[in-house]
Write a protein that holds these residues in place. Structure first.
Motif, PDB file in Angstrom:
ATOM      1  N   ASN A 271     -11.195  -2.667  10.838  1.00 31.57           N
ATOM      2  CA  ASN A 271     -10.044  -3.154  11.598  1.00 31.57           C
ATOM      3  C   ASN A 271     -10.467  -4.262  12.555  1.00 31.57           C
ATOM      4  N   LEU A 272      -9.694  -5.338  12.579  1.00 31.78           N
ATOM      5  CA  LEU A 272      -9.985  -6.437  13.500  1.00 31.78           C
ATOM      6  C   LEU A 272      -9.628  -6.007  14.920  1.00 31.78           C
ATOM      7  N   GLN A 273     -10.550  -6.188  15.828  1.00 30.71           N
ATOM      8  CA  GLN A 273     -10.359  -5.865  17.241  1.00 30.71           C
ATOM      9  C   GLN A 273     -10.459  -7.153  18.047  1.00 30.71           C
ATOM     10  N   ARG A 274      -9.667  -7.230  19.082  1.00 32.62           N
ATOM     11  CA  ARG A 274      -9.733  -8.370  20.013  1.00 32.62           C
ATOM     12  C   ARG A 274      -9.638  -7.791  21.408  1.00 32.62           C
ATOM     13  N   GLN A 275     -10.569  -8.167  22.278  1.00 31.59           N
ATOM     14  CA  GLN A 275     -10.528  -7.632  23.640  1.00 31.59           C
ATOM     15  C   GLN A 275     -11.241  -8.558  24.605  1.00 31.59           C
ATOM     16  N   VAL A 276     -10.962  -8.342  25.881  1.00 33.14           N
ATOM     17  CA  VAL A 276     -11.613  -9.085  26.953  1.00 33.14           C
ATOM     18  C   VAL A 276     -12.692  -8.187  27.541  1.00 33.14           C
ATOM     19  N   LEU A 277     -13.898  -8.736  27.649  1.00 29.95           N
ATOM     20  CA  LEU A 277     -15.033  -8.006  28.234  1.00 29.95           C
ATOM     21  C   LEU A 277     -15.477  -8.739  29.490  1.00 29.95           C
ATOM     22  N   THR A 278     -15.897  -7.972  30.499  1.00 29.37           N
ATOM     23  CA  THR A 278     -16.344  -8.578  31.744  1.00 29.37           C
ATOM     24  C   THR A 278     -17.693  -7.987  32.169  1.00 29.37           C
ATOM     25  N   ASP A 279     -18.352  -8.733  33.040  1.00 27.98           N
ATOM     26  CA  ASP A 279     -19.556  -8.292  33.736  1.00 27.98           C
ATOM     27  C   ASP A 279     -20.622  -7.736  32.786  1.00 27.98           C
TER      28      ASP A 279
END
Length: 177
Positions: free
Chosen positions: A127-135
């Motif tokens: 499954n294609l995942q898209r997310q914002v990651l920080t730090d």
């Protein structure tokens, strides 16, 4: 639990290559490799590991952040397989912080990385995942992505003054407590 794999070290040719895209996400051998990578990173007290670090030239890594002796302040997250990962956007802000690598034992460095990134990858189910990651999690992703492009964290150091031994790093941690 799957067996742990041997981690290759700086100088191994696989660490200097651009890894191949994964074509067949449902390949049973790929699923076994993911399980072995998860076991390997946990047993080595890492927070991430890329397939090239076990001499497999594939665009795959595991992000497995958790507090441990190497990273006592790491945030907790379940081990996550990221296949054919890429950064689709990033902040302008960069932060210089500590990194080490299971393939470069005994060395730490202060490495500049984007503070925030937006990423895409396929999970182990395809499954294609898209997310914002920080730090710290964004740092792990960028470090592991570099492995897929044949880059080690020491290649990103801006100065020889940003390179430290593991002992110097552990001493600085002890002083900051």
């Amino acid at each position: 639990m799957a067996d742990s794999l041997k981690i290759v070290h700086q100088g191994h040719p696989t660490l200097q290559q651009t890894a191949r895209d994964i074509q067949y996400l449902d390949d049973p051998q790929l699923q076994k490799l993911i399980d072995h990578l998860i076991t390997t990173v946990q047993e080595a007290n890492g927070v991430g590991i890329a397939a090239p670090q076990v001499a497999a030239s594939l665009r795959l890594f595991i992000v497995a952040s958790r507090p441990n002796s190497r990273y006592p302040y790491a945030p907790q997250m379940p081990p996550t397989a990221m296949l054919n990962p890429r950064i689709v956007a990033h902040s302008q802000e960069t932060v210089k912080d500590w990194e080490g690598c299971l393939s470069v034992p005994g060395v730490r460095g202060l490495v500049p990385r984007y503070r925030e990134i937006e990423v895409e990858y396929c999970d182990r189910a395809g499954n294609l995942q898209r997310q914002v990651l920080t730090d710290f999690i964004a740092r792990i992703f960028q470090h592991e992505l570099d492995h897929l492009d044949g880059i080690l964290f020491i290649d990103r150091l801006q100065s020889h003054e940003d390179r430290f031994t593991e002992e110097e790093y552990q001493n600085s941690l002890a002083q900051s407590r």
